[in-house]
Write a protein that holds these residues in place. Structure first.
Motif, mmCIF file in Angstrom:
data_model
loop_
_atom_site.group_PDB
_atom_site.id
_atom_site.type_symbol
_atom_site.label_atom_id
_atom_site.label_comp_id
_atom_site.label_asym_id
_atom_site.label_seq_id
_atom_site.Cartn_x
_atom_site.Cartn_y
_atom_site.Cartn_z
ATOM 1 N N PHE A 20 64.551 48.694 66.377
ATOM 2 C CA PHE A 20 65.806 47.981 66.631
ATOM 3 C C PHE A 20 65.511 46.503 66.871
ATOM 4 N N ARG A 21 66.124 45.652 66.047
ATOM 5 C CA ARG A 21 65.956 44.200 66.247
ATOM 6 C C ARG A 21 67.292 43.535 65.962
ATOM 7 N N HIS A 22 67.700 42.665 66.865
ATOM 8 C CA HIS A 22 68.984 41.991 66.669
ATOM 9 C C HIS A 22 68.780 40.792 65.762
ATOM 10 N N GLU A 23 68.753 41.076 64.431
ATOM 11 C CA GLU A 23 68.558 40.015 63.442
ATOM 12 C C GLU A 23 69.844 39.856 62.647
ATOM 13 N N ARG A 24 69.905 38.834 61.793
ATOM 14 C CA ARG A 24 71.089 38.666 60.955
ATOM 15 C C ARG A 24 70.993 39.666 59.801
ATOM 16 N N ALA A 52 70.289 42.232 52.927
ATOM 17 C CA ALA A 52 69.547 43.263 52.184
ATOM 18 C C ALA A 52 68.102 43.303 52.672
ATOM 19 N N GLY A 53 67.649 44.477 53.097
ATOM 20 C CA GLY A 53 66.258 44.613 53.554
ATOM 21 C C GLY A 53 66.026 44.088 54.956
ATOM 22 N N ARG A 54 67.101 43.667 55.646
ATOM 23 C CA ARG A 54 66.940 43.242 57.039
ATOM 24 C C ARG A 54 68.074 43.858 57.841
ATOM 25 N N LEU A 55 67.713 44.840 58.648
ATOM 26 C CA LEU A 55 68.729 45.609 59.384
ATOM 27 C C LEU A 55 68.495 45.471 60.880
ATOM 28 N N ARG A 56 69.478 45.933 61.641
ATOM 29 C CA ARG A 56 69.294 45.925 63.099
ATOM 30 C C ARG A 56 68.697 47.244 63.577
ATOM 31 N N HIS A 90 63.702 51.603 59.776
ATOM 32 C CA HIS A 90 62.711 52.668 59.994
ATOM 33 C C HIS A 90 61.345 52.245 59.482
ATOM 34 N N GLN A 91 60.345 52.662 60.192
ATOM 35 C CA GLN A 91 58.982 52.317 59.794
ATOM 36 C C GLN A 91 58.132 53.563 59.647
ATOM 37 N N PHE A 92 57.250 53.531 58.658
ATOM 38 C CA PHE A 92 56.111 54.437 58.643
ATOM 39 C C PHE A 92 54.942 53.568 59.064
ATOM 40 N N VAL A 121 50.661 34.541 59.532
ATOM 41 C CA VAL A 121 50.250 34.629 60.944
ATOM 42 C C VAL A 121 50.824 35.878 61.598
ATOM 43 N N ARG A 122 51.818 36.543 60.935
ATOM 44 C CA ARG A 122 52.493 37.737 61.452
ATOM 45 C C ARG A 122 53.374 37.387 62.656
ATOM 46 N N GLY A 123 54.445 38.176 62.804
ATOM 47 C CA GLY A 123 55.453 37.860 63.807
ATOM 48 C C GLY A 123 55.168 38.399 65.203
ATOM 49 N N GLY A 132 60.802 40.449 51.010
ATOM 50 C CA GLY A 132 59.895 41.141 50.100
ATOM 51 C C GLY A 132 58.670 41.772 50.740
ATOM 52 N N THR A 133 58.490 41.585 52.064
ATOM 53 C CA THR A 133 57.302 42.177 52.692
ATOM 54 C C THR A 133 57.588 43.644 53.010
ATOM 55 N N VAL A 134 56.945 44.542 52.272
ATOM 56 C CA VAL A 134 57.221 45.965 52.517
ATOM 57 C C VAL A 134 56.259 46.554 53.538
ATOM 58 N N CYS A 135 55.138 45.867 53.762
ATOM 59 C CA CYS A 135 54.154 46.399 54.713
ATOM 60 C C CYS A 135 53.439 45.234 55.384
ATOM 61 N N MET A 164 55.147 50.022 57.542
ATOM 62 C CA MET A 164 55.928 49.778 56.317
ATOM 63 C C MET A 164 57.394 49.943 56.646
ATOM 64 N N GLY A 165 58.233 49.095 56.075
ATOM 65 C CA GLY A 165 59.666 49.235 56.288
ATOM 66 C C GLY A 165 60.233 50.216 55.265
ATOM 67 N N ILE A 166 60.725 51.359 55.744
ATOM 68 C CA ILE A 166 61.158 52.408 54.798
ATOM 69 C C ILE A 166 62.342 51.931 53.944
ATOM 70 N N GLU A 167 63.305 51.213 54.557
ATOM 71 C CA GLU A 167 64.454 50.733 53.768
ATOM 72 C C GLU A 167 63.997 49.793 52.660
ATOM 73 N N ARG A 168 62.979 48.983 52.950
ATOM 74 C CA ARG A 168 62.491 48.066 51.905
ATOM 75 C C ARG A 168 61.760 48.836 50.815
ATOM 76 N N LEU A 169 61.011 49.886 51.198
ATOM 77 C CA LEU A 169 60.359 50.718 50.179
ATOM 78 C C LEU A 169 61.416 51.307 49.256
HETATM 79 P P1 ATP Z 1 59.672 39.931 58.380
HETATM 80 O O1 ATP Z 1 58.734 38.806 58.210
HETATM 81 O O2 ATP Z 1 60.244 40.431 57.088
HETATM 82 O O3 ATP Z 1 60.696 39.673 59.426
HETATM 83 P P2 ATP Z 1 58.047 41.212 60.330
HETATM 84 O O4 ATP Z 1 56.796 40.418 60.277
HETATM 85 O O5 ATP Z 1 59.003 40.928 61.408
HETATM 86 O O6 ATP Z 1 58.790 41.158 58.904
HETATM 87 P P3 ATP Z 1 56.745 43.621 61.191
HETATM 88 O O7 ATP Z 1 57.106 43.465 62.595
HETATM 89 O O8 ATP Z 1 55.337 43.428 60.800
HETATM 90 O O9 ATP Z 1 57.712 42.748 60.274
HETATM 91 O O10 ATP Z 1 57.236 45.061 60.677
HETATM 92 C C1 ATP Z 1 56.589 45.750 59.609
HETATM 93 C C2 ATP Z 1 57.527 46.010 58.456
HETATM 94 O O11 ATP Z 1 58.787 46.495 58.915
HETATM 95 C C3 ATP Z 1 57.909 44.769 57.663
HETATM 96 O O12 ATP Z 1 56.914 44.458 56.724
HETATM 97 C C4 ATP Z 1 59.181 45.215 56.993
HETATM 98 O O13 ATP Z 1 58.899 45.991 55.851
HETATM 99 C C5 ATP Z 1 59.815 46.076 58.043
HETATM 100 N N1 ATP Z 1 60.841 45.316 58.790
HETATM 101 C C6 ATP Z 1 60.667 44.415 59.787
HETATM 102 N N2 ATP Z 1 61.835 43.974 60.261
HETATM 103 C C7 ATP Z 1 62.798 44.622 59.549
HETATM 104 C C8 ATP Z 1 64.221 44.613 59.573
HETATM 105 N N3 ATP Z 1 64.895 43.870 60.435
HETATM 106 N N4 ATP Z 1 64.881 45.419 58.695
HETATM 107 C C9 ATP Z 1 64.207 46.192 57.822
HETATM 108 N N5 ATP Z 1 62.869 46.253 57.759
HETATM 109 C C10 ATP Z 1 62.161 45.485 58.600
#
Ligand code: ATP
Ligand code: MG
Length: 500
Positions: free
Chosen positions: A148-152, A155-159, A162-164, A293-295, A315-318, A342-347
């Protein structure tokens, strides 16, 4: 009246008709109509429903990821959906976007809890709390969970997403980094995903990072006034975070910032070089991207991302990397560790886009249309038996007439149907109809019913395959049998356990 979405004092609900409310404002005596919100509640922004027609796509990803991780020696772990907020403050890092802007935190009985924004912190907490890190090392676990993340939302960015993910604890060798990257790559390959690039970088250890932070402070300090407010505070506390800032001005300035690779200490440089040589040995193509640098703050040394250009900006799936300081930070012994998620929705977005294969969605194998109570009871019993055989069998639980039952069987795409009425009960036999061809076969409704149905069903399935596919089905079934039961047959094949 039960519900009024207008909370202002001058509105009162005065009537309710067919799902609509009427309100009036006493001052102007206007009457307004608005949707009955109570009957029309929508899912929250940034969340998704997975409908039955799509759930096979999720099964595909979960099954392939699970089986591939198991083949690399990983076992599943399940952790709570929420943890104490402190856990994420200490691991993800106070200056990260996740902690500063994106966490869902609630105050419950004077304790602050947060819905997990990622899986690593909770997994390490669980491994520590349950003594897993005192067992045979390295420990290898994987998880499938919601975050769960309160982001905007986009597509491919949800609140809620799911992750594997996987975590490996107890190895500082770059060979473990290669192993973890190889697992991620293999999962993507098994899913049939193509055109995906692997970017790697090293963000060093606290020693080399101290020098790098100084260089960044000097670089960004010269343009302090142009940075966003958050980055100005990051300048002192954690200047590397500025490189991860999504504001256009900060990222533009960051383009010319010094790169960490020029500041690595000997140990970190050697680790990074050795990783590259192992990746080459494994035939894994990669590109060095010094901007990654990763978040999340817990990473040290290796960081990596698998990125596609086919699903737009997200575009970052993993994403993953090494986090050698995290376990100690969370109260354990100093233990090197690493992982990815890995972000399952992005996969799913990539797989849909590339037309990858999914497991076949489950359809109804046989539908019994019953006429009369005795026939219904027979249908119930036959379904019960067939379900034990693993078939998806259904009968009418609504009390419809025969015609409506057959219409339903058609709608759900039943492979076979069988009508049972008084005549069939008296004869002790009924016609099994193959819906596609219309072919009918009379089967006895006795204790051999399920075996007979099984034989007909398998014949039909094999008929629909070409020879090579049929051989593959047999081989897979044989392998599965040996896997489950050992090789204990009488076939004379001289394999271990063969009694022949
Ligand atoms: P991004 O740079 O895209 O915000 P992140 O560095 O925040 O990604 P991580 O915390 O490393 O992402 O999470 C691992 C994976 O989870 C990401 O590579 C992505 O596939 C997925 N992910 C992260 N945030 C979200 C989101 N808000 N909605 C959907 N998938 C997400
Ligand atoms: Mg993010």
């Amino acid at each position: 009246m039960t519900y009024c979405p207008f909370k202002r004092d001058n509105f009162h609900v005065i009537d309710e008709t067919a799902g609509l409310y009427y309100v009036y404002s006493p001052g102007s005596i206007t009457i307004e109509r608005f949707e009955n919100m109570a009957n029309n509640i929508k899912r929250p922004n940034g969340t998704e429903d997975v409908l039955p027609k799509d759930v096979h796509k999720w099964y595909t990803i979960e099954k392939i990821a699970r089986e591939t991780a198991e083949s690399y020696g990983f076992s599943e772990i399940r952790i709570p959906t929420f943890e104490s907020t402190d856990l994420y403050m200490r691991s993800v890092g106070e200056t990260t976007d996740v902690v500063q802007k994106e966490m869902y935190t609630v105050m419950a009985k004077e304790t602050k809890f947060t819905l997990r924004p990622e899986g690593t912190a909770g997994t390490i907490r669980a491994m520590l709390q349950n003594g897993l890190l005192n067992e045979a090392m390295p420990q290898r676990v994987f998880y499938i969970l919601s975050c769960f993340r309160h982001e905007r939302p986009q597509a491919g960015r949800l609140r809620e997403f799911h992750q594997f993910g996987i975590e490996m604890a107890g190895s500082s060798s770059p060979c473990a980094d290669a192993e973890v990257i190889s697992l991620a790559k293999t999962i993507l390959e098994h899913l049939g995903i193509r055109n995906i690039e692997l970017y790697i970088n090293s963000i060093g250890c606290p020693d080399c990072r101290a020098k790098y932070h100084e260089a960044l402070r000097e670089f960004f300090g010269a343009r302090r006034d142009e940075l966003c407010e958050t980055c100005r505070t990051r300048l002192e506390k954690n200047p590397m975070r500025i490189l991860d800032c999504k504001s256009p001005v900060c990222s533009e300035i960051g383009k010319n910032a010094p790169i960490i690779l020029d500041y690595l200490c000997d140990d970190c440089r050697e680790h990074f070089e050795k990783l590259q040589s192992y990746l080459k040995t494994l035939g894994i193509e990669f590109r060095i991207n010094p901007k990654i640098v990763r978040g999340l703050d817990y990473y040290t040394k290796t960081v990596f991302e698998f990125v596609t250009t086919e699903i737009g900006a997200q575009g970052t799936v993993c994403g993953g990397g090494r986090y050698d300081g995290l376990i100690e930070e969370l109260g354990g012994q100093k233990t090197p560790a690493l992982g990815f998620a890995m972000g399952i929705e992005r996969l799913l977005l990539v797989m849909d886009k590339q037309g990858c294969d999914y497991l076949t969605p489950k359809k109804c194998d046989i539908y019994f249309a019953a006429m009369g109570d005795a026939a219904l009871e027979k249908a119930m019993m036959l379904c019960k038996e067939l379900r034990e055989f693993g078939y998806r069998a259904e009968y009418d639980v609504v009390g419809r007439g025969l015609k409506a039952q057959m219409k339903y069987a058609n709608k759900i795409g039943a492979e076979f149907t069988m009508v049972i009425g008084d005549n069939e009960l008296n004869d002790g036999a009924a016609k099994l109809k193959e819906m596609e061809s219309g072919k009918e076969t009379l089967i006895r409704l006795d204790d051999k019913f399920s075996n007979n149905f099984d034989a007909i069903f398998i014949d039909k399935m094999l008929d629909s395959l070409d020879e090579a596919e049929a051989v593959k089905v047999f081989e897979t079934a044989a392998q599965e049998y040996v896997h489950e039961h050992g090789h204990d047959c009488n076939c004379g094949c001289k394999e271990d356990g063969c009694n022949g």
